[in-house]
Design an enzyme around this catalytic site. Structure first.
Site, PDB file in Angstrom:
ATOM      1  N   CYS A   1      -6.123   4.459  -4.000  1.00  0.00           N
ATOM      2  CA  CYS A   1      -6.337   3.096  -3.541  1.00  0.00           C
ATOM      3  C   CYS A   1      -7.531   2.324  -4.103  1.00  0.00           C
ATOM      4  O   CYS A   1      -7.365   1.318  -4.793  1.00  0.00           O
ATOM      5  CB  CYS A   1      -6.445   3.174  -2.023  1.00  0.00           C
ATOM      6  SG  CYS A   1      -6.607   1.622  -1.261  1.00  0.00           S
TER       7      CYS A   1
ATOM      8  N   SER B   1      -9.005   1.766   4.618  1.00  0.00           N
ATOM      9  CA  SER B   1      -7.686   2.225   5.061  1.00  0.00           C
ATOM     10  C   SER B   1      -7.641   2.344   6.583  1.00  0.00           C
ATOM     11  O   SER B   1      -8.624   2.770   7.195  1.00  0.00           O
ATOM     12  CB  SER B   1      -7.357   3.587   4.460  1.00  0.00           C
ATOM     13  OG  SER B   1      -7.057   3.469   3.107  1.00  0.00           O
TER      14      SER B   1
ATOM     15  N   ASN C   1      -0.473   1.892  -5.536  1.00  0.00           N
ATOM     16  CA  ASN C   1      -0.173   3.191  -6.154  1.00  0.00           C
ATOM     17  C   ASN C   1       1.143   3.691  -5.560  1.00  0.00           C
ATOM     18  O   ASN C   1       1.705   3.077  -4.650  1.00  0.00           O
ATOM     19  CB  ASN C   1      -1.298   4.215  -5.934  1.00  0.00           C
ATOM     20  CG  ASN C   1      -1.753   4.337  -4.499  1.00  0.00           C
ATOM     21  OD1 ASN C   1      -2.840   3.886  -4.151  1.00  0.00           O
ATOM     22  ND2 ASN C   1      -0.938   4.917  -3.645  1.00  0.00           N
TER      23      ASN C   1
ATOM     24  N   LYS D   1      -6.331  -5.275   3.827  1.00  0.00           N
ATOM     25  CA  LYS D   1      -7.124  -4.091   3.470  1.00  0.00           C
ATOM     26  C   LYS D   1      -7.994  -4.345   2.245  1.00  0.00           C
ATOM     27  O   LYS D   1      -7.482  -4.573   1.158  1.00  0.00           O
ATOM     28  CB  LYS D   1      -6.161  -2.933   3.210  1.00  0.00           C
ATOM     29  CG  LYS D   1      -6.814  -1.677   2.689  1.00  0.00           C
ATOM     30  CD  LYS D   1      -5.779  -0.592   2.521  1.00  0.00           C
ATOM     31  CE  LYS D   1      -6.363   0.632   1.854  1.00  0.00           C
ATOM     32  NZ  LYS D   1      -5.348   1.707   1.743  1.00  0.00           N
TER      33      LYS D   1
ATOM     34  N   ASP E   1       0.834  -1.205   0.000  1.00  0.00           N
ATOM     35  CA  ASP E   1       0.000   0.000   0.000  1.00  0.00           C
ATOM     36  C   ASP E   1       0.869   1.256   0.000  1.00  0.00           C
ATOM     37  O   ASP E   1       1.712   1.437   0.889  1.00  0.00           O
ATOM     38  CB  ASP E   1      -0.887  -0.037   1.263  1.00  0.00           C
ATOM     39  CG  ASP E   1      -2.048   0.925   1.169  1.00  0.00           C
ATOM     40  OD1 ASP E   1      -2.132   1.673   0.188  1.00  0.00           O
ATOM     41  OD2 ASP E   1      -2.886   0.913   2.084  1.00  0.00           O
ATOM     42  N   ASP E   2       0.642   2.124  -0.956  1.00  0.00           N
ATOM     43  CA  ASP E   2       1.399   3.384  -1.053  1.00  0.00           C
ATOM     44  C   ASP E   2       2.906   3.131  -1.077  1.00  0.00           C
ATOM     45  O   ASP E   2       3.681   3.855  -0.444  1.00  0.00           O
ATOM     46  CB  ASP E   2       1.062   4.331   0.121  1.00  0.00           C
ATOM     47  CG  ASP E   2      -0.332   4.927   0.000  1.00  0.00           C
ATOM     48  OD1 ASP E   2      -1.060   4.543  -0.917  1.00  0.00           O
ATOM     49  OD2 ASP E   2      -0.671   5.773   0.841  1.00  0.00           O
TER      50      ASP E   2
END
Lengths: 58, 426
Positions: free
Chosen positions: B51, B132, B264, B105, B11-12
């Site tokens: 997301c 999130s 992302n 998630k 994530d990120d």
């Protein structure tokens, strides 16, 4: 740079083809929010959101 | 035997965050090992710089515009979610007898009475947070042991973040310090149980790491030079290690495709607590490379030859690839993904001809912001983002408003992956 002009033309053609085939679905996020839908482990409790507290030992 | 699939989704996480990508203080020994013994992708893309839309595309093989997961992301009280008539990877595999599980998630909707939970989208088992983990007040929560409070306040005025087992909330707020151990146990038990029954399985692990606020348990806290982000990343990596160990221990490693990527680019607004896009321009929220180009690895011991591929690929391609490997029919809808078989097994060029970059808020009025075809990328529109704001490059910042380019900005991403030097096409 004629070769770059040709590249851009090809990309633009791809873009046009793609966009003409794209059917946007109805926005799910655009349907908005409802505070009552927020997950709460004790749905009938009050006052929310503070009362939504369960099972945390740490 | 039908192959098993493990899909790891960070994530990120940026292009430059992992040890094998050259980050000097990240500690990712298991992902590094996957990269060394697997096929590493250099030109792999998510479909969105944020997301929920990215996850919708991953699981359906379709751009988010088709499924309606736009603009922006879903919230705890969102009325909508990934429509139930969308077919997910889990739903593609289940009819073939696959056991399916997900931990982590979801972020594709909760809805009235859990309408949109993973259990309604083909997953037999689910343990995780349905959105999130910053979408609830966190200032009083412990993110690192023994009692380091989470950095910042996260989203206030909403319920605290729940942990769900199936469709039941088992903890609220979630215990961040022990969360990853729960996931490791869940994954281990699922793989063991499936292997014992000789049942093919699909395990989807979209991690909360390394999204804000970073957290980690006892085994990872303080162990990296990078600080909180590094410790969170290490904890994710440790779970990857546990999964690999269990695959080996249960004798199914040679029959399992493990695929790793991320949703992302890095959230640069978190500064040193955010990720790093490496040499790519900008990050989360933008249609520059840093927003959507991701590290990716395909690992299948004894089957996929180790190496590096520069073939253009996307999260869209994972559903068609898994379906083809399992012999499952594709959903009877317009797919945007193509299978990666030629890339995985022949290190070939693959079938993908182009990648289309939608912004956070796609619209029919503006269409795609950029297109990549081969080594060239054309920007028709550019815009900065709050998610990438404090970056010194002004193009990333929120002050860079929507700008139309005619002719489009054109870059050669092979010689200029950082999008520094626009080619003249006047």
């Amino acid at each position: 740079h004629p070769e770059l002009v040709s590249v851009l033309q090809n990309i633009s053609q791809l873009k046009d083809e793609f966009e003409s085939s794209m059917q946007f679905g109805e926005s799910e996020i655009g349907k908005g929010t409802d505070r009552n839908l927020e997950p709460c482990c004790n749905p009938q409790c009050s006052p929310k959101p503070e009362c939504c507290h369960c099972g945390t030992t740490h | 035997a039908l192959p098993n699939f493990v899909l790891l989704f960070a994530d990120d996480l940026g292009f430059g965050d992992l040890g094998f990508a050259g980050h000097p203080t990240s500690l990712t020994p298991n992902l590094d090992r996957l990269a060394a013994h697997g096929l590493r992708f250099t030109d792999f893309y998510a479909t969105s710089p944020v997301c929920s839309p990215s996850r919708a595309s991953l699981l359906t093989g379709r751009y988010q515009t088709r499924s309606g997961i736009y603009p922006g992301v879903l919230y705890p009280g969102s009325k909508g979610g990934l429509p139930l008539n969308e077919t997910t990877i889990a739903e593609v595999l289940k009819p073939l007898g696959y056991a399916t599980a997900m931990m982590g998630k979801w972020h594709l909707g909760y809805g009235a009475n859990g309408t949109y939970l993973p259990t309604r989208q083909g997953f037999d088992h689910y343990l995780g947070i349905p959105y999130s983990h910053d979408m609830g007040p966190c200032h009083n929560l412990t993110c690192f042991p023994p009692d380091v409070k989470c950095y910042g306040s996260c989203d206030v005025g909403t319920v605290t973040v729940p942990l769900m087992n199936g469709e039941t909330i088992t903890q609220q707020p979630v215990d961040f310090v022990n969360l990853e151990d729960s996931y490791s146990t869940f994954a281990t038990e699922f793989i063991r149980s499936s292997a014992q029954k000789s049942q093919p399985f699909f395990l989807y692990y979209p991690s909360h790491h390394t999204h804000y606020p970073q957290f980690a348990g006892w085994k990872s806290v303080g162990r990296t030079l990078r600080g909180p982000f590094g410790d969170a990343l290490l904890e994710f990596d440790s779970t990857v290690g546990n999964i690999l160990h269990t695959l080996k221990e249960t004798g199914v490693l040679n029959n399992t495709l493990v695929f790793f990527t991320a949703d992302n680019g890095p959230e640069l607004m978190r500064m040193s607590r955010g990720g790093n896009a490496g040499l790519l321009k900008c990050g989360k929220g933008t249609t520059y490379e840093g927003g959507m180009r991701e590290p990716a690895i395909a690992y299948w011991s004894g089957v996929i030859k180790p190496g590096v591929t520069h073939s253009l690929s996307s999260t869209l391609d994972i559903l068609p690839t898994f379906a083809r490997l399992a012999g499952a029919p594709l959903p009877d809808v317009q797919l945007d993904g193509v299978d990666m078989i030629d890339i995985l097994f022949n290190h070939g060029a693959g079938q993908r001809k182009a990648m289309f970059y939608y912004p956070v808020d796609p619209s029919e009025k503006y269409g795609v912001f950029a297109v990549r075809m081969g080594k060239y990328k054309a920007h028709y529109y550019t815009r900065g983002s709050t998610h990438s704001d404090p970056n010194p490059d002004k193009d990333c910042q929120i002050i860079s408003l929507l700008k139309y380019h005619d002719p489009p900005l054109l870059y050669d991403l092979e010689s200029d992956p950082s999008e520094h030097y626009s080619l003249s096409v006047k």
